[in-house]
Design a protein around this motif. Sequence first.
Motif, mmCIF file in Angstrom:
data_model
loop_
_atom_site.group_PDB
_atom_site.id
_atom_site.type_symbol
_atom_site.label_atom_id
_atom_site.label_comp_id
_atom_site.label_asym_id
_atom_site.label_seq_id
_atom_site.Cartn_x
_atom_site.Cartn_y
_atom_site.Cartn_z
ATOM 1 N N ALA A 124 2.010 3.307 3.325
ATOM 2 C CA ALA A 124 0.894 2.205 3.497
ATOM 3 C C ALA A 124 1.130 1.648 4.788
ATOM 4 O O ALA A 124 0.099 1.355 5.230
ATOM 5 C CB ALA A 124 1.368 1.121 2.481
ATOM 6 N N TYR A 148 -2.871 1.104 4.991
ATOM 7 C CA TYR A 148 -3.275 1.109 3.786
ATOM 8 C C TYR A 148 -2.784 -0.084 2.980
ATOM 9 O O TYR A 148 -1.743 -0.874 3.537
ATOM 10 C CB TYR A 148 -3.044 2.333 2.887
ATOM 11 N N ILE A 154 -1.344 3.842 -3.067
ATOM 12 C CA ILE A 154 -1.676 2.935 -1.870
ATOM 13 C C ILE A 154 -3.357 3.444 -1.812
ATOM 14 O O ILE A 154 -3.760 4.430 -2.255
ATOM 15 C CB ILE A 154 -1.194 3.201 -0.518
#
Length: 150
Positions: A22, A27, A65
């Motif tokens: 992430a 993300y 994610i």
Amino acid sequence: MALGWKLVIDSANASALADFWAAALEYEVEDPSVLVERLLAAGRIDENAIVEHGGRRTFRGYAAIRHPEDPFDATSGVGRGRRLLFQDVPEGKSGKNRLHIDVHGEPGGLDALVARLEGLGATRVQEVDKGPAGRWWLMRDPEGNEFCAA
């Protein structure tokens, strides 16, 4: 009609690897806590099926994610667009990936991208310079999965 998909990545610690990716891809880690609470209240799962991570209750052994601009289901937290799912498996990584992610930075920003990824826990493996065809770094995420930074 095109089909939906997600990329599933085997892991030793799904939540930690989701946190890394992430941050690497900018993300968002999905938040299934509303779904978890509903399933617990209905008796569909028990406390052994969940873990707390990052201040949220999530499913043990799974984390996902999603791209921050893509739609998602507010009840389940599940993304409906670009998405990676991490799932814990008992065996460790045993060979070269047959599929990998290429992370692209800003034009001319490879050194900054690689330094940022290292700061998140990635390691450099090998620099590749193909002249006019491009320059990139083969890297490994915190669990040893290969990816390229370009």
